[in-house]
Write an enzyme that holds these catalytic residues in place. Structure first.
Site, mmCIF file in Angstrom:
data_model
loop_
_atom_site.group_PDB
_atom_site.id
_atom_site.type_symbol
_atom_site.label_atom_id
_atom_site.label_comp_id
_atom_site.label_asym_id
_atom_site.label_seq_id
_atom_site.Cartn_x
_atom_site.Cartn_y
_atom_site.Cartn_z
ATOM 1 N N GLU A 96 39.542 63.275 29.550
ATOM 2 C CA GLU A 96 38.377 62.479 29.159
ATOM 3 C C GLU A 96 37.180 62.777 30.038
ATOM 4 O OE1 GLU A 96 41.216 58.720 28.685
ATOM 5 O OE2 GLU A 96 39.113 58.258 29.001
ATOM 6 N N CYS A 117 30.987 61.159 34.102
ATOM 7 C CA CYS A 117 32.217 60.954 34.863
ATOM 8 C C CYS A 117 33.244 62.002 34.414
ATOM 9 C CB CYS A 117 32.709 59.535 34.589
ATOM 10 S SG CYS A 117 34.236 59.128 35.414
ATOM 11 N N CYS A 124 47.860 61.911 37.055
ATOM 12 C CA CYS A 124 47.558 61.754 38.480
ATOM 13 C C CYS A 124 48.846 61.426 39.230
ATOM 14 C CB CYS A 124 46.548 60.621 38.672
ATOM 15 S SG CYS A 124 46.000 60.412 40.385
ATOM 16 N N CYS A 128 48.567 54.663 41.996
ATOM 17 C CA CYS A 128 47.951 53.365 42.290
ATOM 18 C C CYS A 128 48.446 52.404 41.200
ATOM 19 C CB CYS A 128 46.427 53.466 42.244
ATOM 20 S SG CYS A 128 45.756 54.649 43.434
ATOM 21 N N CYS A 131 46.255 51.435 37.881
ATOM 22 C CA CYS A 131 45.477 52.465 37.180
ATOM 23 C C CYS A 131 46.224 53.089 36.002
ATOM 24 C CB CYS A 131 45.097 53.548 38.186
ATOM 25 S SG CYS A 131 44.150 54.899 37.482
ATOM 26 N N GLY A 181 42.630 61.692 37.612
ATOM 27 C CA GLY A 181 43.097 62.596 38.668
ATOM 28 C C GLY A 181 42.533 62.292 40.040
ATOM 29 N N SER A 213 34.897 60.990 44.328
ATOM 30 C CA SER A 213 35.602 59.756 44.684
ATOM 31 C C SER A 213 37.057 60.077 45.003
ATOM 32 C CB SER A 213 35.532 58.796 43.488
ATOM 33 O OG SER A 213 36.264 57.625 43.760
ATOM 34 N N SER A 236 37.865 55.003 47.303
ATOM 35 C CA SER A 236 38.493 53.891 46.590
ATOM 36 C C SER A 236 39.282 53.096 47.611
ATOM 37 C CB SER A 236 39.424 54.431 45.501
ATOM 38 O OG SER A 236 38.647 55.044 44.499
ATOM 39 N N LEU A 237 38.679 52.027 48.094
ATOM 40 C CA LEU A 237 39.313 51.276 49.182
ATOM 41 C C LEU A 237 40.275 50.238 48.610
ATOM 42 C CD1 LEU A 237 39.110 51.374 52.293
ATOM 43 C CD2 LEU A 237 37.560 49.422 52.159
ATOM 44 N N HIS A 238 39.744 49.309 47.846
ATOM 45 C CA HIS A 238 40.541 48.321 47.091
ATOM 46 C C HIS A 238 41.413 47.394 47.920
ATOM 47 C CE1 HIS A 238 38.972 50.817 44.040
ATOM 48 N NE2 HIS A 238 40.018 51.565 43.795
ATOM 49 N N CYS A 355 38.821 55.002 32.592
ATOM 50 C CA CYS A 355 39.095 56.395 32.281
ATOM 51 C C CYS A 355 40.607 56.627 32.327
ATOM 52 C CB CYS A 355 38.435 57.273 33.336
ATOM 53 S SG CYS A 355 37.583 58.656 32.654
HETATM 54 N N1 SAH Z 1 41.442 59.367 42.257
HETATM 55 C C1 SAH Z 1 40.074 59.114 42.550
HETATM 56 C C2 SAH Z 1 39.131 59.184 41.368
HETATM 57 C C3 SAH Z 1 39.613 58.636 40.055
HETATM 58 S S1 SAH Z 1 39.732 56.887 39.861
HETATM 59 C C4 SAH Z 1 39.934 57.791 43.257
HETATM 60 O O1 SAH Z 1 40.939 57.122 43.436
HETATM 61 O O2 SAH Z 1 38.855 57.459 43.680
HETATM 62 C C5 SAH Z 1 38.074 56.324 39.754
HETATM 63 C C6 SAH Z 1 37.912 54.870 40.161
HETATM 64 O O3 SAH Z 1 38.373 53.977 39.123
HETATM 65 C C7 SAH Z 1 38.738 54.522 41.399
HETATM 66 O O4 SAH Z 1 37.995 53.731 42.275
HETATM 67 C C8 SAH Z 1 39.884 53.761 40.797
HETATM 68 O O5 SAH Z 1 40.529 52.999 41.750
HETATM 69 C C9 SAH Z 1 39.180 52.978 39.707
HETATM 70 N N2 SAH Z 1 40.050 52.361 38.715
HETATM 71 C C10 SAH Z 1 41.229 52.806 38.251
HETATM 72 N N3 SAH Z 1 41.743 51.952 37.344
HETATM 73 C C11 SAH Z 1 40.850 50.955 37.216
HETATM 74 C C12 SAH Z 1 40.800 49.776 36.420
HETATM 75 N N4 SAH Z 1 41.768 49.480 35.570
HETATM 76 N N5 SAH Z 1 39.723 48.972 36.557
HETATM 77 C C13 SAH Z 1 38.719 49.273 37.392
HETATM 78 N N6 SAH Z 1 38.706 50.369 38.156
HETATM 79 C C14 SAH Z 1 39.757 51.204 38.070
#
Ligand code: SAH
Length: 372
Positions: A96, A117, A124, A128, A131, A181, A213, A236-238, A355
């Site tokens: 995508e 994007c 991947c 996580c 995701c 990815g 990212s 991507s800290l989260h 995505c």
């Molecule tokens: N692997 C890389 C880039 C791809 S993910 C990374 O982790 O940064 C791109 C962003 O979308 C990341 O911050 C990821 O954590 C976030 N993301 C993934 N699933 C999501 C969801 N369901 N809602 C909101 N953000 C999401």
């Protein structure tokens, strides 16, 4: 696990590699410049349109290279703010690419600023828990040519909507490597692709308008800090503490905050540009005021911008986004400390953040039709 196509993609060639290949055939060096001009500036989609090349050369090129290694199979337009392009690769893998439209100044109604994007892998491996992209694991890395092809496909779509004022320009304003990815797990192909996009003979697109990212691959962040082209970085800290982050991002076991944060600091000191911390807000997982305070301290120390993203629900996963009141309360802790923070509201961003979902849906449909 990686796929070797029968013909290499033209979009994965650099000026040097293409020149070398043509010289083997006895062609002068300027041929490569002509071909890349047709590809990136004039954006032709067939060899026969390259009218300043001889017919035999065009035939040889068609036998030797794949001009465009990704076919557009679906363009899902949503409320004028996003387009999701579903692309099919030569091994039938789906990826995508998302076009996100926003006002030039961030507040108007024109939606003329376009951020693209892009994906870097099929699936991947990072796993996580929240995701969609990681649900089925990693299928393979994308080649440099497949990464570049996504941007050309975007140009084809955008050029058809609004003809370019100057033909040599890209049809968008920013690139975020935030699709499917983990970009830094496909480091060499990523850098080759971005180098092609940046090159004058390529899309001539500024490195400072490209944000990579990552979920936090520390050695690769340090390597990226040494790259001559100054790409922007988002993390991507989260989770603002190891216990929270580890529960939702397995990568935190190998690279806990004590390793990640100093690496990010090294990167930002080297580049002298603000980095971005992305923080998805998930109800009862990471949305407490305590997490907000810890995030505030981290952001202050790194002089980082914080992007708060209300979680976008994924079918089959139990996570939810917190209420707006709770989101605002979280953001207020950061605002009170004068941290630069955005709390995403627009729909397009939600769609972009999700995505991986369109691909998942299409793969499921394919499986069902194979059974039926
Ligand atoms: N692997 C890389 C880039 C791809 S993910 C990374 O982790 O940064 C791109 C962003 O979308 C990341 O911050 C990821 O954590 C976030 N993301 C993934 N699933 C999501 C969801 N369901 N809602 C909101 N953000 C999401």
């Amino acid at each position: 696990m990686n796929f070797t196509p029968t013909k290499p993609a033209l979009t994965g060639e650099t000026l040097d590699s293409l020149t070398a290949r043509l010289q083997e055939r006895g062609e002068p060096a300027f041929r490569a410049v002509q071909i890349l001009e047709w590809l990136y500036k004039k954006r032709v989609t067939s060899w026969d349109q390259m009218t300043n090349l001889s017919k035999p050369l065009r035939t040889w090129l068609a036998e030797t290279f794949d001009l465009m290694p990704a076919d557009l199979v679906l363009n899902k337009h949503s409320e004028d703010v996003t387009d999701k392009l579903l692309l099919e690769l030569r091994d039938r893998s789906l990826i995508e690419t998302v076009i996100i439209r926003a006002p030039q100044d961030g507040v108007g109604l024109d939606h003329s600023r376009k951020t693209i994007c892009i994906s870097t892998q099929v699936g991947c491996a990072m796993a996580c828990v929240f995701c969609a992209s990681g649900l089925a694991g990693l299928k393979r890395d994308l080649s440099a040519g497949e990464i570049v092809a996504q941007l050309l496909q975007v140009c084809y779509c955008e050029d058809a909507r609004t003809p370019r004022a100057r033909t040599e320009l890209a049809s968008f304003d920013n690139i975020v490597v935030m699709g499917m990815g983990e970009p830094l797990a496909n480091y060499d192909n990523l850098i080759r692709a971005l180098t092609i996009l940046n090159a004058e003979w390529g899309l001539n697109f500024g490195a400072r308008r490209i944000t990579i990212s990552t979920s936090g691959l520390v050695p690769k962040i340090l390597k990226l800090a040494e790259e001559p082209l100054g790409f922007r970085l988002a993390i991507s800290l989260h989770g603002a503490t190891d216990d929270v982050r580890e529960k939702i991002m397995p990568v935190n076991k190998a690279f806990p905050l004590a390793k990640l944060l100093p690496a990010v600091k090294t990167f930002s000191e080297k580049h002298g540009r603000m980095i971005t911390l992305e923080f998805i807000l998930i109800e009862d997982v990471n949305d407490s005021l305590e997490q907000a305070q810890k995030l505030r301290d981290i952001a202050r120390d790194l002089h980082a911008h914080v992007n708060l993203i209300p979680y976008n629900t994924v079918e089959g996963l139990p996570w939810k986004r917190p209420s707006i009141t709770r989101q605002e309360r979280f953001a207020d802790v950061l605002r009170a400390a004068r941290i630069s923070v955005t709390l995403r509201r627009e729909k397009g961003h939600d769609i972009a953040a999700a995505c991986g979902q369109l691909r998942l849906k299409t793969e499921k449909e394919r499986e069902l039709s194979a059974i039926a």
